[in-house]
Scaffold this active site. Structure first.
Site, PDB file in Angstrom:
ATOM      1  N   ASN A   1      28.682  -3.537  23.772  1.00  0.00           N
ATOM      2  CA  ASN A   1      29.620  -4.663  23.852  1.00  0.00           C
ATOM      3  C   ASN A   1      31.084  -4.246  23.821  1.00  0.00           C
ATOM      4  OD1 ASN A   1      27.646  -6.652  24.157  1.00  0.00           O
ATOM      5  ND2 ASN A   1      27.301  -6.730  21.951  1.00  0.00           N
TER       6      ASN A   1
ATOM      7  N   MET B   1      37.341  -6.324  16.172  1.00  0.00           N
ATOM      8  CA  MET B   1      35.957  -5.915  15.993  1.00  0.00           C
ATOM      9  C   MET B   1      35.507  -5.288  17.316  1.00  0.00           C
ATOM     10  SD  MET B   1      35.517  -6.423  12.904  1.00  0.00           S
ATOM     11  CE  MET B   1      33.774  -6.217  12.535  1.00  0.00           C
TER      12      MET B   1
ATOM     13  N   HIS C   1      28.192   3.043  14.525  1.00  0.00           N
ATOM     14  CA  HIS C   1      29.030   2.312  15.481  1.00  0.00           C
ATOM     15  C   HIS C   1      30.471   2.820  15.475  1.00  0.00           C
ATOM     16  CE1 HIS C   1      28.263  -0.741  18.339  1.00  0.00           C
ATOM     17  NE2 HIS C   1      28.675  -1.805  17.682  1.00  0.00           N
TER      18      HIS C   1
ATOM     19  N   ASN D   1      33.333  -5.763  19.612  1.00  0.00           N
ATOM     20  CA  ASN D   1      33.069  -6.564  20.808  1.00  0.00           C
ATOM     21  C   ASN D   1      34.329  -7.055  21.506  1.00  0.00           C
ATOM     22  OD1 ASN D   1      30.517  -6.169  19.857  1.00  0.00           O
ATOM     23  ND2 ASN D   1      30.055  -8.322  19.508  1.00  0.00           N
TER      24      ASN D   1
END
EC number: 3.1.1.29
Length: 190
Positions: A112, A64, A19, A66
């Site tokens: 996201n 974060m 990620h 998102n």
């Protein structure tokens, strides 16, 4: 001014995870040119540097994943960056490891972090580099997979992908023809 955004999650435990591949590309470029993210504002770590004579804003959101748009939108507004001068680097499950895909625009594709940026900018009409991390095998959940560190074997490929993606970013900064950059850098990295 061009704006280069790498997506990832903050914190040591997320370093070298799938990620965080967007952060890895930004870090590679910064290290190569002796730059550092020496400023913080609007939930983002950033720097403004000159690269090949062009002013460039590099951003890593300190939210974060998102919530990435909470950093990107306000920083672009503050520095009057046009959306056509933005490129975002992020992980993509639908591309196999070793592939990158540059696009002029597009949907979030289920990512996201991209959903958040699109929401905060009010458009999906911006450039992006999708970096393939592949899909989980052996029944692992997607969240566990993207938050897992690359294996040593995978890092051999991903180091090449990071370098190739960094070259694509540098070409974007230098060129007024993104279609040429796409033709040169899209595909499998060897």
């Amino acid at each position: 001014m061009k704006c280069i955004v790498g997506l990832g999650n903050i914190g040591k435990r997320f370093e070298l995870t799938r990620h965080n591949i967007g952060f890895e590309v930004i870090d590679y470029i910064l290290k190569k040119h002796n730059f550092s993210l020496d400023k913080q504002k609007f939930k983002g770590a950033y720097t403004i540097e000159r690269l090949n004579g062009d002013k460039v804003l590099f951003i890593e959101p300190m939210t974060m994943m998102n919530l990435s748009g909470e950093a990107v939108g306000p920083l672009m507004d503050y520095y009057n960056v046009e959306v056509e001068d933005l490129i975002v680097l992020y992980d993509d499950l639908d591309l196999s490891q070793g592939q990158i895909r540059l696009r002029q625009k597009g949907s979030a594709g289920g990512h996201n972090g991209m959903k958040s940026i699109i929401k905060h900018l009010g458009t999906d009409q911006f450039k992006r580099i999708r970096i393939g991390v592949g899909r989980p095998t052996n029944g692992m959940s997607v969240p566990d997979y993207v938050l897992q560190k690359f294996s040593k074997e995978e890092m051999i490929t991903m180091d090449k992908v990071i370098e190739h993606s960094a070259h694509a970013v540098e070409a974007f900064i230098e060129s007024s023809r993104f279609d040429h950059v796409m033709n040169q850098y899209n595909g499998e990295v060897n």
